[in-house]
Design an enzyme around this catalytic site. Structure first.
Site, mmCIF file in Angstrom:
data_model
loop_
_atom_site.group_PDB
_atom_site.id
_atom_site.type_symbol
_atom_site.label_atom_id
_atom_site.label_comp_id
_atom_site.label_asym_id
_atom_site.label_seq_id
_atom_site.Cartn_x
_atom_site.Cartn_y
_atom_site.Cartn_z
ATOM 1 N N LYS A 95 6.187 -0.257 9.610
ATOM 2 C CA LYS A 95 5.166 -1.084 10.269
ATOM 3 C C LYS A 95 5.792 -2.116 11.207
ATOM 4 C CE LYS A 95 1.818 -0.505 6.580
ATOM 5 N NZ LYS A 95 1.154 -1.095 5.418
ATOM 6 N N GLU A 149 1.807 4.736 -3.868
ATOM 7 C CA GLU A 149 1.971 6.186 -3.863
ATOM 8 C C GLU A 149 2.384 6.662 -5.252
ATOM 9 O OE1 GLU A 149 1.322 7.913 -1.146
ATOM 10 O OE2 GLU A 149 1.057 6.167 0.128
#
Length: 126
Positions: free
Chosen positions: A23, A8
């Site tokens: 996750k 990012e």
């Protein structure tokens, strides 16, 4: 990693393990049927892993990967212990599937009494 589209604009979520933590929370729910609030999962990123650490890992035939772990702690069977979920850098043998995940690739290894180890790989967000 940012130039290649793997991180990012603000890479904090990647290097501090926040993305892995989200996750592993999902995977813990799928694997164990238990909701683990993301904010309760201990998380250690890779910012303190040094070049010396990687050189030492290499000398041992390993690499270092940021790993999300969800495991049922058990003495007497699969379902009698507490669920342990955390994120931290770990030594991974070079011949293990998790060592082969590079760039934006993701890998999951699931160990179970009935199946043994099942591995899944695929591309991450790009």
């Amino acid at each position: 990693a940012q130039d290649l589209g793997f991180a990012e604009a603000d890479p904090t979520a990647d290097v501090e393990g926040h993305d892995v933590r989200a996750k592993i929370a999902i995977l813990a729910k799928l694997a164990f049927g238990t909701t683990v609030p993301v904010e309760t999962i201990p998380c250690m990123g890779i910012t303190n892993v040094s070049v010396v650490d990687f050189a030492y890992a290499k000398s041992m035939g390993c690499t270092i990967k940021l790993i999300g772990t969800a495991v049922r702690q058990s003495k007497f069977g699969e379902h009698d212990g507490a669920l342990s979920v955390y994120v931290s850098p770990k030594l991974v043998p070079n011949d293990h599937l998790l060592a082969s995940a590079t760039g934006c690739g993701n890998a999951v290894a699931v160990d179970s009494a009935n199946l043994g180890t099942a591995s899944y790989t695929g591309p991450g967000a790009r």
